[in-house]
Scaffold this motif. Structure first.
Motif, mmCIF file in Angstrom:
data_model
loop_
_atom_site.group_PDB
_atom_site.id
_atom_site.type_symbol
_atom_site.label_atom_id
_atom_site.label_comp_id
_atom_site.label_asym_id
_atom_site.label_seq_id
_atom_site.Cartn_x
_atom_site.Cartn_y
_atom_site.Cartn_z
ATOM 1 N N ALA A 110 4.935 9.254 1.666
ATOM 2 C CA ALA A 110 3.927 10.084 2.347
ATOM 3 C C ALA A 110 3.224 9.264 3.420
ATOM 4 O O ALA A 110 3.873 8.617 4.236
ATOM 5 N N PHE A 111 1.920 9.289 3.385
ATOM 6 C CA PHE A 111 1.108 8.557 4.352
ATOM 7 C C PHE A 111 0.608 7.274 3.707
ATOM 8 O O PHE A 111 0.934 6.980 2.562
ATOM 9 N N ILE A 112 -0.196 6.503 4.424
ATOM 10 C CA ILE A 112 -0.651 5.229 3.878
ATOM 11 C C ILE A 112 -1.688 5.446 2.768
ATOM 12 O O ILE A 112 -1.805 4.651 1.850
ATOM 13 N N VAL A 113 -2.415 6.575 2.834
ATOM 14 C CA VAL A 113 -3.378 6.957 1.792
ATOM 15 C C VAL A 113 -3.254 8.452 1.550
ATOM 16 O O VAL A 113 -3.254 9.243 2.501
ATOM 17 N N GLY A 114 -3.132 8.849 0.279
ATOM 18 C CA GLY A 114 -3.136 10.269 -0.054
ATOM 19 C C GLY A 114 -1.929 11.019 0.489
ATOM 20 O O GLY A 114 -0.902 10.439 0.834
ATOM 21 N N ASN A 115 -2.086 12.347 0.582
ATOM 22 C CA ASN A 115 -0.959 13.183 1.013
ATOM 23 C C ASN A 115 -1.229 13.889 2.335
ATOM 24 O O ASN A 115 -0.585 14.884 2.658
ATOM 25 N N GLN A 116 -2.219 13.386 3.102
ATOM 26 C CA GLN A 116 -2.448 13.922 4.438
ATOM 27 C C GLN A 116 -2.731 12.765 5.389
ATOM 28 O O GLN A 116 -3.189 11.708 4.966
ATOM 29 N N ILE A 117 -2.436 12.985 6.650
ATOM 30 C CA ILE A 117 -2.576 11.907 7.628
ATOM 31 C C ILE A 117 -4.047 11.554 7.831
ATOM 32 O O ILE A 117 -4.928 12.408 7.714
ATOM 33 N N LEU A 173 0.830 -1.212 0.000
ATOM 34 C CA LEU A 173 0.000 0.000 0.000
ATOM 35 C C LEU A 173 0.859 1.255 0.000
ATOM 36 O O LEU A 173 0.580 2.210 -0.733
ATOM 37 N N LEU A 174 1.902 1.263 0.809
ATOM 38 C CA LEU A 174 2.801 2.423 0.829
ATOM 39 C C LEU A 174 3.455 2.634 -0.532
ATOM 40 O O LEU A 174 3.536 3.757 -1.024
ATOM 41 N N SER A 175 3.910 1.544 -1.136
ATOM 42 C CA SER A 175 4.614 1.649 -2.422
ATOM 43 C C SER A 175 3.707 2.214 -3.507
ATOM 44 O O SER A 175 4.178 2.829 -4.462
ATOM 45 N N GLN A 176 2.402 2.004 -3.370
ATOM 46 C CA GLN A 176 1.444 2.469 -4.375
ATOM 47 C C GLN A 176 1.009 3.915 -4.139
ATOM 48 O O GLN A 176 0.254 4.462 -4.945
ATOM 49 N N ASN A 177 1.469 4.512 -3.056
ATOM 50 C CA ASN A 177 1.083 5.884 -2.738
ATOM 51 C C ASN A 177 2.328 6.766 -2.661
ATOM 52 O O ASN A 177 3.045 6.754 -1.669
#
Length: 210
Positions: free
Chosen positions: A142-149, A133-137
């Motif tokens: 960044a974060f685990i999803v998108g560019n905000q925590i 998941l991290l590699s795909q973002n």
């Protein structure tokens, strides 16, 4: 008067991700610590919706279930992705965290001595989805999803920190997860919370195993 109250046992358990979220978001809260003796008396347990803690108060709203608490804070504090697509992926992450947390809890509370070796052996396969998941973002920067925590970041970080205590070196073969843990743990308010006596002196689990 703090707007939030956490009612829980004297352990990190299923509340530390919530505490990390609140601390990092500069929110104040009150702790009501429930001793084993108080819990065994039965009246508090009987009053809880599912007969279990944590219990969480947000003003006159009373919530149970740790993931429901995280999702509520995610919605109210803007920690649930920027759009519906991101929110759906945040749910995917958080459900994956819950799956692993349940396996971890079973080990800690029912099968620690006999099961730890096999658990640690199987751990890489259970951590790999989060590395993916991290590699795909954004290349894992960044974060685990998108560019905000999001609330799922705090839940995942808490679980990874627990596993680094259980199995030191478990992230060595996952460079993105290792960097992710270091990056999130260095956020100023989160770093201060993780170094605080409240966090450091609170046992990870209620039975002392870790």
């Amino acid at each position: 008067m703090p707007p939030y109250t956490i009612v829980y046992f004297p352990a990190q358990g299923r509340c530390e991700a919530t505490r990390m979220l609140l601390a990092d978001q500069d929110q104040s809260w009150k702790e009501e610590v429930v001793t084993k003796e108080t819990w065994m008396q039965g009246s508090l347990k009987a009053s809880c919706l599912y007969g279990q803690l944590p219990k969480f108060q947000d003003g006159d709203l009373t919530l149970y279930q740790s993931n429901a608490i995280l999702r509520h804070l995610g919605r109210s504090l803007g920690l649930y992705g920027k759009n519906q697509q991101e929110a759906a992926m945040v749910d995917v992450v958080n459900d994956g965290v819950e799956d692993l947390r349940c396996k971890y809890g079973t080990l800690i509370y029912t099968n620690y001595e006999a099961g730890k070796q096999d658990y640690v052996k199987e751990l890489p396969g259970r951590l790999k989805p989060f590395e993916t998941l991290l590699s795909q973002n954004q290349g894992g920067q960044a974060f685990i999803v998108g560019n905000q925590i999001s609330f799922a970041d705090y839940n995942l970080l808490d679980l990874l920190l627990n596993h680094q205590v259980l199995a030191p070196g478990c992230l060595d073969s996952f460079p993105l997860l290792s960097a992710y843990v270091a990056r999130l743990s260095a956020r100023p308010k989160l770093k201060a919370f993780l170094a605080s006596p409240e966090h450091v002196n609170r046992p990870i689990n209620g039975n002392g195993k870790q």
